[in-house]
Design an enzyme around this catalytic site. Structure first.
Site, short mmCIF file in Angstrom:
data_model
loop_
_atom_site.label_atom_id
_atom_site.label_comp_id
_atom_site.label_asym_id
_atom_site.label_seq_id
_atom_site.Cartn_x
_atom_site.Cartn_y
_atom_site.Cartn_z
N ASP A 162 0.86 -1.18 0.00
CA ASP A 162 0.00 0.00 0.00
C ASP A 162 0.89 1.23 0.00
O ASP A 162 1.49 1.58 1.02
CB ASP A 162 -0.92 0.02 1.22
CG ASP A 162 -2.01 1.08 1.10
OD1 ASP A 162 -1.76 2.12 0.46
OD2 ASP A 162 -3.12 0.86 1.62
N ARG A 165 -13.63 -2.47 -6.57
CA ARG A 165 -14.40 -1.91 -7.67
C ARG A 165 -13.98 -2.61 -8.96
O ARG A 165 -12.80 -2.86 -9.20
CB ARG A 165 -14.17 -0.40 -7.81
CG ARG A 165 -14.86 0.44 -6.74
CD ARG A 165 -16.37 0.42 -6.91
NE ARG A 165 -17.05 1.35 -6.02
CZ ARG A 165 -17.50 1.05 -4.82
NH1 ARG A 165 -17.32 -0.19 -4.34
NH2 ARG A 165 -18.13 1.94 -4.07
N GLU A 221 -22.59 -3.21 -13.65
CA GLU A 221 -23.48 -3.82 -12.67
C GLU A 221 -24.86 -3.21 -12.82
O GLU A 221 -24.98 -2.04 -13.20
CB GLU A 221 -22.93 -3.60 -11.25
CG GLU A 221 -21.58 -4.27 -11.02
CD GLU A 221 -21.00 -4.01 -9.63
OE1 GLU A 221 -21.65 -3.28 -8.85
OE2 GLU A 221 -19.92 -4.52 -9.34
N HIS A 249 -21.89 -8.26 -6.03
CA HIS A 249 -21.58 -7.08 -5.21
C HIS A 249 -22.29 -7.14 -3.86
O HIS A 249 -23.01 -6.22 -3.46
CB HIS A 249 -21.96 -5.79 -5.95
CG HIS A 249 -21.18 -4.60 -5.49
ND1 HIS A 249 -20.91 -3.51 -6.28
CD2 HIS A 249 -20.60 -4.32 -4.29
CE1 HIS A 249 -20.22 -2.61 -5.61
NE2 HIS A 249 -20.02 -3.08 -4.39
#
Length: 323
Positions: A167, A228, A257, A276
Site C-alpha cells: 500500500d 471496484r 453492474e 456485489h
C-alpha cells in the site's frame, strides 16, 4: 434510495427525532430526477447515482453536504464538489469485516472450488473431484492495507498463511513478523498464490490491474476483487483466465453492474462471481446507519466529521463565512 427500505426508514426517523426535516424519496437515476430533488434540500444521503460535475453544478447553490452511503465514493466527482464548496462524506470502515469475509470466501472457493462442487452435486452428475490447494502455508497478497485489508489479514492469521501487503499510501508496520511488506505491487503479483485487491477506483487506478500484472502471476495463482470492477482491465483478465495463464478469479464486483446473465465471466469454469454483496450484512448496515446519522448531526451542529473526504473544501467554506 427506496424509502421502503428498513434502513432508510430508520435513518429518516432518527433524523426527524433530532429535529431534521428528513424524508426518503425514490427518484430515477436514469433521467437524473435525483438532481432536481437534491436542489430542494440542504443535505442528501446518496446511493450509487452519478454525482458528476453537471449534477453538482445544478445543486451547488443550496446543497450543504453530500453523504455517500458506503465507503466508496467513485460515483462522486470530488474535484468538482470541492470547487463548488460541497463537503462530501463517506461511511468508511463500517463494512470492513463483511467485505473481508467475502474476500476470504472467494480465496477459499478459488482454492477448493467449493461452489463448483455444490453445483455438480445438484446436477446429478456423480461426484467429480477437484484437487485444490490448502491455504495453510500459502502466500496471500493484500493490495491496499486500509480497514478491509487489515481485517482480511487478521482472518488469515488463523490459517498460518504467509501474508504480503502493499500500500503506497499507508504506513505499514514491518515489525509484525506475520506480515511481509512488499516493495512494489509487482512483487506481490509475482510471489503470491492469492492476490486480494482492496484499492479505490480513481483515475490513477482505472484498469490498473492488466495483462502486465497477470503475466507476473504464478500459473495456478488466483485473483480476488471485492473493491471496484473498474480497477481491472476485464478484457485482459478474460484472456488470462481463458488461456489458463492464471488459475482463477473470484469477483464480487465487475465494471457493469448489475450482473448480466450474458457476462462472459459466467461462461468460464475458473471465474467465480458474486453480485456485489461483500458489504451486505445486517451488522454492517446497522453500523452504517449510525454513522450516517451522526455525520448529519455533527455537520449541522457546526462540527467537522472525521469522515470528510474532501478536506480541501474547508478552505472555501471558511473563506466564505462572515467575519
Amino acid at each position: 434510495m427506496d424509502p421502503q427500505r428498513s434502513d432508510i426508514q430508520y435513518i429518516v426517523k432518527r433524523l426527524q427525532e433530532s429535529g431534521f426535516d428528513a424524508y426518503g424519496k425514490l427518484v430515477s437515476a436514469k433521467d437524473r430526477a435525483y438532481v432536481e430533488e437534491a436542489s430542494k434540500v440542504d443535505g442528501i444521503l446518496a446511493g450509487l447515482e452519478p454525482w458528476d460535475r453537471e449534477a453538482l453544478e445544478k445543486v451547488r447553490k443550496n446543497l450543504g453536504i453530500l453523504v455517500r452511503k458506503g465507503a466508496g465514493y467513485d460515483s462522486v466527482d470530488i474535484q468538482a464538489a470541492t470547487e463548488f464548496g460541497i463537503p462530501v462524506m463517506n461511511l468508511p470502515g463500517v463494512n470492513a469485516v463483511a467485505v473481508a469475509e467475502i474476500a476470504l470466501l472467494h480465496i477459499l472457493n478459488c482454492s477448493r472450488r467449493f461452489s463448483w462442487s455444490m453445483k455438480t452435486c445438484l446436477s446429478g452428475s456423480g461426484a467429480p473431484r477437484y484437487y485444490g490447494r490448502e491455504l495453510d502455508g500459502a502466500w496471500v497478497g493484500i493490495v491496499g492495507y486500509g480497514n478491509i485489508g487489515r481485517q482480511l489479514a487478521r482472518m488469515l492469521f488463523g490459517f498460518h498463511a504467509k501474508i504480503m501487503v502493499y500500500d503506497p499510501y499507508c504506513s505499514l508496520d514491518s515489525q509484525d513478523r506475520r506480515i511481509t511488506v512488499a516493495d512494489s505491487m509487482e512483487q506481490v503479483f509475482a510471489q503470491c498464490d492469492y492476490i486480494s485487491l482492496h484499492i479505490p477506483l480513481v483515475p490513477e487506478t482505472e484498469k490498473k490491474i492488466n495483462k502486465e500484472y497477470f503475466s507476473l502471476m504464478k500459473e495456478n495463482a488466483c485473483l480476488i476483487n471485492t473493491s471496484r470492477g473498474g480497477i481491472i482491465d476485464e478484457a485482459d483478465l478474460l484472456d488470462a483466465l481463458k488461456s489458463r495463464r492464471i488459475g482463477a478469479a473470484g469477483l464480487d464486483v465487475i465494471q457493469e453492474e448489475p450482473l448480466s446473465p450474458s457476462n462472459p465471466f459466467l461462461q468460464l469454469d475458473n471465474a467465480f462471481l458474486t453480485p456485489h454483496i461483500a458489504g451486505d450484512t445486517l451488522d454492517a448496515r446497522e453500523r452504517q446507519n449510525e454513522l450516517a446519522i451522526s455525520t448529519f448531526q455533527e455537520f449541522f451542529a457546526g462540527k467537522i466529521p472525521e469522515n470528510l473526504v474532501n478536506r480541501q473544501v474547508l478552505c472555501s467554506l471558511f473563506s466564505s463565512s462572515p467575519t
